[in-house]
Design a protein around this motif. Sequence first.
Motif, PDB file in Angstrom:
ATOM      1  N   GLY A  98      40.869  21.401  -6.769  1.00 16.01           N
ATOM      2  CA  GLY A  98      41.364  21.419  -8.136  1.00 16.01           C
ATOM      3  C   GLY A  98      41.282  22.806  -8.747  1.00 16.01           C
ATOM      4  O   GLY A  98      42.164  23.225  -9.513  1.00 16.01           O
ATOM      5  N   ALA A  99      40.225  23.549  -8.413  1.00 15.74           N
ATOM      6  CA  ALA A  99      40.095  24.921  -8.902  1.00 15.74           C
ATOM      7  C   ALA A  99      41.158  25.821  -8.276  1.00 15.74           C
ATOM      8  O   ALA A  99      41.678  26.734  -8.930  1.00 15.74           O
ATOM      9  CB  ALA A  99      38.697  25.450  -8.591  1.00 15.74           C
ATOM     10  N   VAL A 312      46.945  18.161  -8.402  1.00 14.95           N
ATOM     11  CA  VAL A 312      48.155  18.595  -9.115  1.00 14.95           C
ATOM     12  C   VAL A 312      48.519  17.552 -10.174  1.00 14.95           C
ATOM     13  O   VAL A 312      48.759  17.887 -11.347  1.00 14.95           O
ATOM     14  CB  VAL A 312      49.330  18.801  -8.135  1.00 14.95           C
ATOM     15  N   ASP A 313      48.534  16.287  -9.776  1.00 13.05           N
ATOM     16  CA  ASP A 313      48.898  15.214 -10.695  1.00 13.05           C
ATOM     17  C   ASP A 313      47.867  15.057 -11.812  1.00 13.05           C
ATOM     18  O   ASP A 313      48.216  14.918 -12.994  1.00 13.05           O
ATOM     19  CB  ASP A 313      49.029  13.885  -9.943  1.00 13.05           C
ATOM     20  N   TRP A 314      46.599  15.080 -11.446  1.00 17.12           N
ATOM     21  CA  TRP A 314      45.523  14.850 -12.424  1.00 17.12           C
ATOM     22  C   TRP A 314      45.446  15.968 -13.457  1.00 17.12           C
ATOM     23  O   TRP A 314      45.340  15.720 -14.664  1.00 17.12           O
ATOM     24  CB  TRP A 314      44.206  14.711 -11.666  1.00 17.12           C
ATOM     25  N   GLU A 317      48.370  15.737 -15.797  1.00 21.74           N
ATOM     26  CA  GLU A 317      48.213  14.637 -16.739  1.00 21.74           C
ATOM     27  C   GLU A 317      47.253  15.004 -17.869  1.00 21.74           C
ATOM     28  O   GLU A 317      47.429  14.601 -19.019  1.00 21.74           O
ATOM     29  CB  GLU A 317      47.702  13.406 -15.979  1.00 21.74           C
ATOM     30  N   ARG A 318      46.239  15.790 -17.539  1.00 21.83           N
ATOM     31  CA  ARG A 318      45.259  16.228 -18.542  1.00 21.83           C
ATOM     32  C   ARG A 318      45.780  17.364 -19.417  1.00 21.83           C
ATOM     33  O   ARG A 318      45.201  17.668 -20.446  1.00 21.83           O
ATOM     34  CB  ARG A 318      43.995  16.726 -17.832  1.00 21.83           C
ATOM     35  N   GLY A 319      46.837  18.031 -18.947  1.00 21.10           N
ATOM     36  CA  GLY A 319      47.342  19.172 -19.690  1.00 21.10           C
ATOM     37  C   GLY A 319      46.714  20.485 -19.286  1.00 21.10           C
ATOM     38  O   GLY A 319      46.976  21.530 -19.895  1.00 21.10           O
ATOM     39  N   ASP A 320      45.892  20.482 -18.230  1.00 18.04           N
ATOM     40  CA  ASP A 320      45.275  21.723 -17.759  1.00 18.04           C
ATOM     41  C   ASP A 320      46.259  22.578 -16.974  1.00 18.04           C
ATOM     42  O   ASP A 320      46.083  23.791 -16.874  1.00 18.04           O
ATOM     43  CB  ASP A 320      44.052  21.413 -16.886  1.00 18.04           C
ATOM     44  N   VAL A 321      47.260  21.940 -16.381  1.00 13.88           N
ATOM     45  CA  VAL A 321      48.344  22.631 -15.689  1.00 13.88           C
ATOM     46  C   VAL A 321      49.648  22.066 -16.240  1.00 13.88           C
ATOM     47  O   VAL A 321      49.818  20.837 -16.269  1.00 13.88           O
ATOM     48  CB  VAL A 321      48.283  22.403 -14.161  1.00 13.88           C
TER      49      VAL A 321
END
Length: 346
Positions: A98-99, A312-314, A317-321
Amino acid sequence: MPVTPTPNRRLFLTLLGLSAAATACGTAEAGSARPAGGQTRTLRYQGSAGAVTLPELAADLGYLGDVKLEWVGNTISGPQDIQSAATGQTDFGGAFNGAVVKLASQGAPIKAVVSYYGSDKDAYSGFYVRQDSPIRTPRDLIGKKVGMNTLGAHSEAMLDIYLDRAGLGRADIDRVEPLVVPPVSTEQALRQKQIQVGVLGGILRDKALTTGGIRPLFTDFQLLGAFSAGTYVMTERFLKANPDTARTFVTGVAKAIEWSRTTPREQVVARFTEIVRKRGRQEDTAALKYWRSYGVAETGGRIDPKSFQLWVDWLAERGDVPKGRIKSPDALFTNEFNDYGKGSGN
């Protein structure tokens, strides 16, 4: 032992701190100690105190050939390690996938090249509470302090997924307080009630369980099953300028993964102990006896697109990417340099 309060969970992963301008400007150098007219055969890297990384194991087993490792210090976290690689302070670094997604989405010119850790029945991270703790369910975590090694990485992601799957709303999730606690201090902080939950993995987990008095709330293996969780990355510039060195490195790490799987655990631990003692950094080797597995799911650490698609999806969805910023996980990694299982790579 003090613990450090974290920013609001909405700031998840911002500790990576690399702007697109900084990473896209090509600050990463194409390796160190380059022979005239040839590819570098020395790789700068950060290690981990009292532990043996897969590249270090590969080098000791002779799997890196004439490629040498140059230790420049110990990393404080995965995000910091890949940031160092992206900016040219080191030639490779490793972090939670994720990082890697987050850093790449900011324009960092990096590619994941081989998986190096993950979760399985022997290697996993658990969220532990004291035996007498009233915490039993995800909702019980509201208002509680959860100690982990770093923010914006594997443990915070697992906590977020655990809470989200239990149906907690964002307002409640934001009331769960992740704290940065050094891994070697997490057990003590938990037992002394400075935190209500502590994330423990690998050697530190088994040592704490041997002592007793704690129980798991959940583990990442229970949450997601067996999966590769982190990869080593190199810059695109390095890979282009040093393809043979990269191939030797990646294939060597792949072979070290399989050596660790097929060698009796007692022999692996003995090898680790010898490696740590030989490097002469005055490190404690006592905890090495608890090692069980690196937890890499795929043969030879070959990267499965699913290892990145989840994040990528998560993150989107959170708005971090931003959604659509990364159109395919294939853009984040390459298996081109992994020759394990291809004839001479075995």
